[in-house]
Scaffold this active site. Structure first.
Site, short mmCIF file in Angstrom:
data_model
loop_
_atom_site.label_atom_id
_atom_site.label_comp_id
_atom_site.label_asym_id
_atom_site.label_seq_id
_atom_site.Cartn_x
_atom_site.Cartn_y
_atom_site.Cartn_z
N ASP A 30 0.85 -1.19 0.00
CA ASP A 30 0.00 0.00 0.00
C ASP A 30 0.89 1.25 0.00
O ASP A 30 1.88 1.31 0.72
CB ASP A 30 -0.93 0.00 1.23
CG ASP A 30 -2.07 0.99 1.07
OD1 ASP A 30 -3.22 0.54 0.94
OD2 ASP A 30 -1.81 2.22 1.08
N ILE A 31 0.50 2.22 -0.80
CA ILE A 31 1.31 3.43 -0.95
C ILE A 31 1.30 4.30 0.32
O ILE A 31 2.22 5.08 0.55
CB ILE A 31 0.82 4.22 -2.19
CG1 ILE A 31 1.91 5.13 -2.74
CG2 ILE A 31 -0.45 5.03 -1.91
CD1 ILE A 31 1.65 5.63 -4.16
N ASN A 87 -12.87 -3.34 2.31
CA ASN A 87 -13.86 -2.27 2.31
C ASN A 87 -14.70 -2.40 1.05
O ASN A 87 -14.19 -2.73 -0.01
CB ASN A 87 -13.16 -0.90 2.32
CG ASN A 87 -12.37 -0.66 3.60
OD1 ASN A 87 -12.81 -1.03 4.68
ND2 ASN A 87 -11.20 -0.06 3.48
N GLN A 94 -14.85 2.57 0.61
CA GLN A 94 -13.93 2.07 -0.42
C GLN A 94 -13.51 3.26 -1.29
O GLN A 94 -14.38 4.02 -1.75
CB GLN A 94 -14.64 1.01 -1.26
CG GLN A 94 -13.74 0.36 -2.31
CD GLN A 94 -14.50 -0.65 -3.16
OE1 GLN A 94 -15.72 -0.81 -3.03
NE2 GLN A 94 -13.79 -1.33 -4.02
N HIS A 100 -10.10 -5.40 -3.48
CA HIS A 100 -8.78 -5.61 -2.88
C HIS A 100 -8.93 -6.03 -1.43
O HIS A 100 -9.83 -5.59 -0.73
CB HIS A 100 -7.88 -4.37 -2.99
CG HIS A 100 -8.51 -3.10 -2.51
ND1 HIS A 100 -9.42 -2.41 -3.26
CD2 HIS A 100 -8.37 -2.41 -1.34
CE1 HIS A 100 -9.80 -1.33 -2.60
NE2 HIS A 100 -9.20 -1.31 -1.41
N HIS A 102 -6.93 -5.82 2.04
CA HIS A 102 -5.80 -5.23 2.77
C HIS A 102 -5.29 -6.26 3.76
O HIS A 102 -6.09 -6.97 4.39
CB HIS A 102 -6.24 -4.05 3.65
CG HIS A 102 -6.72 -2.84 2.94
ND1 HIS A 102 -5.97 -1.70 2.83
CD2 HIS A 102 -7.91 -2.55 2.34
CE1 HIS A 102 -6.66 -0.76 2.19
NE2 HIS A 102 -7.85 -1.25 1.89
P1 AMP Z 1 -9.75 1.37 0.14
O1 AMP Z 1 -9.99 2.60 0.95
O2 AMP Z 1 -10.10 0.10 0.86
O3 AMP Z 1 -10.39 1.48 -1.23
O4 AMP Z 1 -8.19 1.28 -0.04
C1 AMP Z 1 -7.48 1.72 -1.15
C2 AMP Z 1 -6.02 1.66 -0.76
O5 AMP Z 1 -5.24 1.82 -1.95
C3 AMP Z 1 -5.58 2.76 0.22
O6 AMP Z 1 -5.05 2.17 1.39
C4 AMP Z 1 -4.52 3.53 -0.58
O7 AMP Z 1 -3.45 3.98 0.23
C5 AMP Z 1 -4.08 2.49 -1.59
N1 AMP Z 1 -3.51 3.05 -2.81
C6 AMP Z 1 -4.00 4.08 -3.56
N2 AMP Z 1 -3.21 4.29 -4.63
C7 AMP Z 1 -2.20 3.37 -4.57
C8 AMP Z 1 -1.06 3.08 -5.38
N3 AMP Z 1 -0.78 3.78 -6.49
N4 AMP Z 1 -0.24 2.07 -5.00
C9 AMP Z 1 -0.49 1.38 -3.86
N5 AMP Z 1 -1.57 1.60 -3.06
C10 AMP Z 1 -2.39 2.58 -3.40
#
Ligand code: AMP
Ligand code: ZN
Length: 123
Positions: A30-31, A87, A94, A100, A102
């Site tokens: 995760d970024i 989520n 989400q 996805h 986590h």
């Molecule tokens: P959600 O809120 O469950 O949709 O989580 C989306 C997740 O994607 C968040 O924890 C973000 O930090 C992560 N995210 C968004 N963009 C990227 C990216 N380019 N690379 C890795 N993780 C990302």
């Protein structure tokens, strides 16, 4: 190519810190990590969210969870465990509309209710 962020990561258009990849899934960090170990497991095939999962995707969903577990173990979280989170849609907040899982671990996490909010307002 659609405009989905995670489809673009699958296609290699946006870089990611990959942990594992095969024909049907990708695992990457995760970024914005919320724990010392925080990775995401996604199907390569676009599925909006868990609410949209079709019966024909059930085996794929099982493989995503199993690989999430294996990866958590490989990254040192077998003894301590952690939290597997999915989520879904707006009430689940989400933010990326591509299914996805986590995984968060590597430390003792806050209680499950921390940050959810509803209980604070309703009890
Ligand atoms: P959600 O809120 O469950 O949709 O989580 C989306 C997740 O994607 C968040 O924890 C973000 O930090 C992560 N995210 C968004 N963009 C990227 C990216 N380019 N690379 C890795 N993780 C990302
Ligand atoms: Zn997608």
């Amino acid at each position: 190519m659609n405009n989905c962020l995670f489809c673009r990561i699958v296609a290699g258009e946006i870089p990611s810190k990959k942990i594992y990849e095969d024909d049907e899934m990708l695992i990457f960090y995760d970024i914005k990590p919320m724990a010392p170990v925080h990775f995401l497991v996604i199907p390569k095939k676009h599925i909006d969210n868990l609410m949209e999962l079709e019966k024909t995707d059930a085996a794929l969903a099982g493989r995503l969870f199993f690989k999430a577990q294996e990866t958590a173990k490989e990254l040192g979280c077998e003894d301590g465990g952690g939290r597997f989170v999915v989520n879904a849609k707006k009430d689940g907040r989400q933010t990326v509309n591509h299914l996805h899982i986590h995984f968060l671990g590597g430390c003792k996490l806050g209680g499950f209710g921390a940050g959810i909010g509803w209980q604070l307002k309703n009890t």
